[in-house]
Design a protein around this motif. Structure first.
Motif, mmCIF file in Angstrom:
data_model
loop_
_atom_site.group_PDB
_atom_site.id
_atom_site.type_symbol
_atom_site.label_atom_id
_atom_site.label_comp_id
_atom_site.label_asym_id
_atom_site.label_seq_id
_atom_site.Cartn_x
_atom_site.Cartn_y
_atom_site.Cartn_z
ATOM 1 N N VAL A 52 0.830 -1.305 0.153
ATOM 2 C CA VAL A 52 0.000 -0.003 -0.066
ATOM 3 C C VAL A 52 0.788 1.119 -0.144
ATOM 4 C CG1 VAL A 52 -1.555 1.449 1.448
ATOM 5 C CG2 VAL A 52 -1.952 -1.155 1.126
ATOM 6 N N ASP A 56 1.229 4.269 -2.635
ATOM 7 C CA ASP A 56 1.104 5.502 -2.230
ATOM 8 C C ASP A 56 2.042 6.630 -2.757
ATOM 9 O OD1 ASP A 56 -1.201 5.249 -1.378
ATOM 10 O OD2 ASP A 56 -0.602 5.100 0.840
ATOM 11 N N CYS A 59 1.964 6.819 -6.772
ATOM 12 C CA CYS A 59 1.106 7.841 -7.173
ATOM 13 C C CYS A 59 1.321 9.146 -6.834
ATOM 14 C CB CYS A 59 -0.196 7.420 -6.205
ATOM 15 S SG CYS A 59 -1.316 5.901 -6.944
ATOM 16 N N PRO A 82 -10.274 -2.564 -4.276
ATOM 17 C CA PRO A 82 -9.916 -1.183 -3.647
ATOM 18 C C PRO A 82 -8.475 -0.768 -4.017
ATOM 19 C CG PRO A 82 -9.647 -3.450 -2.289
ATOM 20 C CD PRO A 82 -10.239 -3.799 -3.726
ATOM 21 N N ARG A 83 -7.495 -1.419 -4.311
ATOM 22 C CA ARG A 83 -6.004 -0.945 -4.708
ATOM 23 C C ARG A 83 -6.239 -0.116 -5.947
ATOM 24 N NH1 ARG A 83 -6.188 -2.713 -0.090
ATOM 25 N NH2 ARG A 83 -4.712 -3.881 0.858
ATOM 26 N N LYS A 85 -8.827 1.317 -6.841
ATOM 27 C CA LYS A 85 -9.838 2.685 -6.835
ATOM 28 C C LYS A 85 -8.751 3.558 -6.065
ATOM 29 C CE LYS A 85 -13.691 4.309 -4.235
ATOM 30 N NZ LYS A 85 -13.047 5.573 -3.746
ATOM 31 N N THR A 86 -7.979 3.411 -5.251
ATOM 32 C CA THR A 86 -6.640 4.076 -4.587
ATOM 33 C C THR A 86 -6.018 4.772 -5.863
ATOM 34 O OG1 THR A 86 -6.816 2.758 -2.689
ATOM 35 C CG2 THR A 86 -4.940 4.240 -3.113
ATOM 36 N N ASP A 89 -8.386 7.352 -7.559
ATOM 37 C CA ASP A 89 -8.477 8.471 -6.997
ATOM 38 C C ASP A 89 -7.413 9.509 -6.897
ATOM 39 O OD1 ASP A 89 -11.108 7.504 -6.585
ATOM 40 O OD2 ASP A 89 -10.687 6.911 -4.407
ATOM 41 N N LYS A 90 -6.258 8.780 -6.739
ATOM 42 C CA LYS A 90 -4.885 9.536 -6.621
ATOM 43 C C LYS A 90 -4.359 9.957 -8.000
ATOM 44 C CE LYS A 90 -3.426 7.544 -2.266
ATOM 45 N NZ LYS A 90 -3.093 8.690 -1.326
ATOM 46 N N SER A 374 4.112 7.282 2.541
ATOM 47 C CA SER A 374 4.935 6.837 1.364
ATOM 48 C C SER A 374 6.253 6.725 1.571
ATOM 49 C CB SER A 374 4.197 7.323 -0.066
ATOM 50 O OG SER A 374 4.204 8.709 0.337
#
Length: 454
Positions: A52, A56, A59, A82-83, A85-86, A89-90, A374
């Motif tokens: 994760v 981050d 991104c 879910p990943r 979507k992350t 979104d970013k 991150s």
């Protein structure tokens, strides 16, 4: 596509003098130097846990370093939605998803592979990536055993690919400042370094063997490890506590502190002897199948007699030093001592109780940085090294990562054999010790074999 990759390489090497900080370019102006054709495409392999943070980081570098997180890969497909979507979104871009690492490595557009897999996959995945023409960022420890680490070094050199190991402390300014202070004689000649990992962990229980969930490609998850029936208590995260897939907390959190200790001692070599003892305490062994110790003390000695100590305490415990260190390091010199807790450090002269030197800039605690954000500095250094085309600019090249990972590996061999290990760094073999030599590598499950010739 070959022309595109050659263009990226030439552009990055040609722009080596334009690194942020090197010529005063801001992140915004640096991003404008690279056009759309120079975009760096990244794949993250292993998207749970530490993965994760990889997601981050990449991104976050989209605009400043023209990075595109193109692909997410994991043997467990439950994390794809879910990943993805992350990332969407970013960055505004939805990544592709793939459970088969080999298909990711076949993608000619991928320039960088970022590994956050279980330890037993680090070496083979990295070697495959180098062979496929990718640069690699790989989490700590660098490998699962010492022999694998040497093969990773050989792959990096043979295919001229940068491999950055995720010892993120090497890119934290306050820690870098402390190392400069130590190496400059700030507390005299350092004769001992001590690392601490105080992480109380409760029992994770037991479960019967069962059928893998439909989302998990279990054979691929096992990879190089011996086959055994699926058991949920040996899977996600708990793999750390079994020898086939992990290295215990001495080889989990421990490598960060082993690395700082070795760095502070200025030892770019292997120790000549390692002794480690401990056990599993405070847990009902009938209710937990953990194999690795939760309490372990290690003493490594170098050729000149300098000592590296490390202690893992997996049950309730006090902290140490004036900073109240639970995860950190203490250095002892001929004229005083120095403490590092996260990104905060203090130095004390002789018997004085007040520090005479220390970090002046307040930064996020390193343990929080490593798990809760991150920590892009280490990733940026990796990109800069790719741009320079030079392993020397990496803060943690695979050779450094190998040296720091080898000490906890030797500690675990000593623990498992119940005696001191005497080691020959030049040949990376133990002295007259076939049993210990056998544990420097492992038996691989076909077709997931780390090759002798990379």
């Amino acid at each position: 596509m070959t022309q595109r990759r050659d263009f990226i390489k030439k552009s990055l090497i040609g722009g080596a003098g334009l690194a942020i900080g090197g010529m005063g370019f801001s992140a915004k102006s640096y991003g404008s130097i690279l056009g759309a054709n120079d975009r760096i495409n990244v794949a993250v392999i292993g998207i749970r846990g530490r993965g994760v943070s990889h997601i981050d980081a990449w991104c976050e570098l989209k605009e400043s370093h023209n990075v595109r997180l193109k692909t997410l890969c994991d043997t467990d497909e439950q994390f794809f939605d879910p990943r993805s979507k992350t990332v969407l979104d970013k960055t505004g871009i939805k990544p592709t998803t793939e459970w088969d690492m080999r298909k990711v490595l076949d993608d000619k557009e991928i320039d960088i592979v970022s590994f956050a897999t279980p330890n037993h996959w680090h070496a083979l995945g990295t070697i495959w990536a180098c062979q496929a023409g990718k640069h690699v960022y790989v989490e700590k420890p660098a490998s699962h055993n010492i022999w694998e680490g040497r093969k990773m070094i050989e792959a990096s050199r043979k295919y001229n690919k940068r491999i950055q190991v995720g010892f993120q402390n090497r890119s934290i300014p306050n820690v870098m400042e402390a190392m400069k202070f130590l190496h400059g004689g700030g507390i005299g000649e350092i004769y001992m370094a001590r690392g601490l990992c105080v992480k109380p962990r409760d029992s994770f229980g037991i479960a019967k063997d069962s059928t893998p969930p439909a989302s998990l490609h279990y054979d691929r998850w096992l990879g190089p490890a011996p086959y055994r029936p699926y058991n949920e208590k040996r899977g996600h995260y708990n793999w750390h506590w079994f020898w086939d897939t992990g290295n215990g907390d001495t080889g989990n959190q421990g490598p960060h502190q082993f690395d700082i200790a070795r760095w502070g001692l200025n030892k770019n070599e292997h120790p000549v002897s390692v002794f480690s003892s401990g056990g599993i305490y405070g847990i009902d062994r009938t209710q937990c199948e953990q194999e690795t110790p939760n309490t372990q003390l290690t003493i490594a000695k170098y050729n000149d007699g300098k000592i590296l100590e490390f202690e893992t305490r997996g049950r309730y415990s006090n902290s140490e030093s004036g900073l109240g260190i639970k995860i950190g390091n203490i250095f002892y010199g001929s004229e005083g001592y120095l403490e590092i807790d996260g990104s905060t450090w203090r130095a004390y002269r002789n018997k004085e109780s007040d520090p005479f030197a220390g970090s002046k800039v307040i930064q996020a605690n390193a343990s929080e940085t490593l798990t809760g954000s991150s920590n892009t500095e280490h990733f940026v250094n990796f990109l800069d090294a790719i741009k320079s085309g030079n392993n020397e600019t990496l803060h943690c090249d695979i050779l450094d990562g190998h040296y720091s990972s080898a000490v906890p590996f030797l500690a675990n061999i000593s623990y498992r054999l119940g005696r001191e290990i005497r080691f020959m760094g030049n040949s990376e073999k133990c002295i007259n010790d076939p049993a210990a030599d056998a544990m420097l590598t492992r038996k691989y499950r076909s077709p997931y074999v780390v090759p002798s010739k990379v």
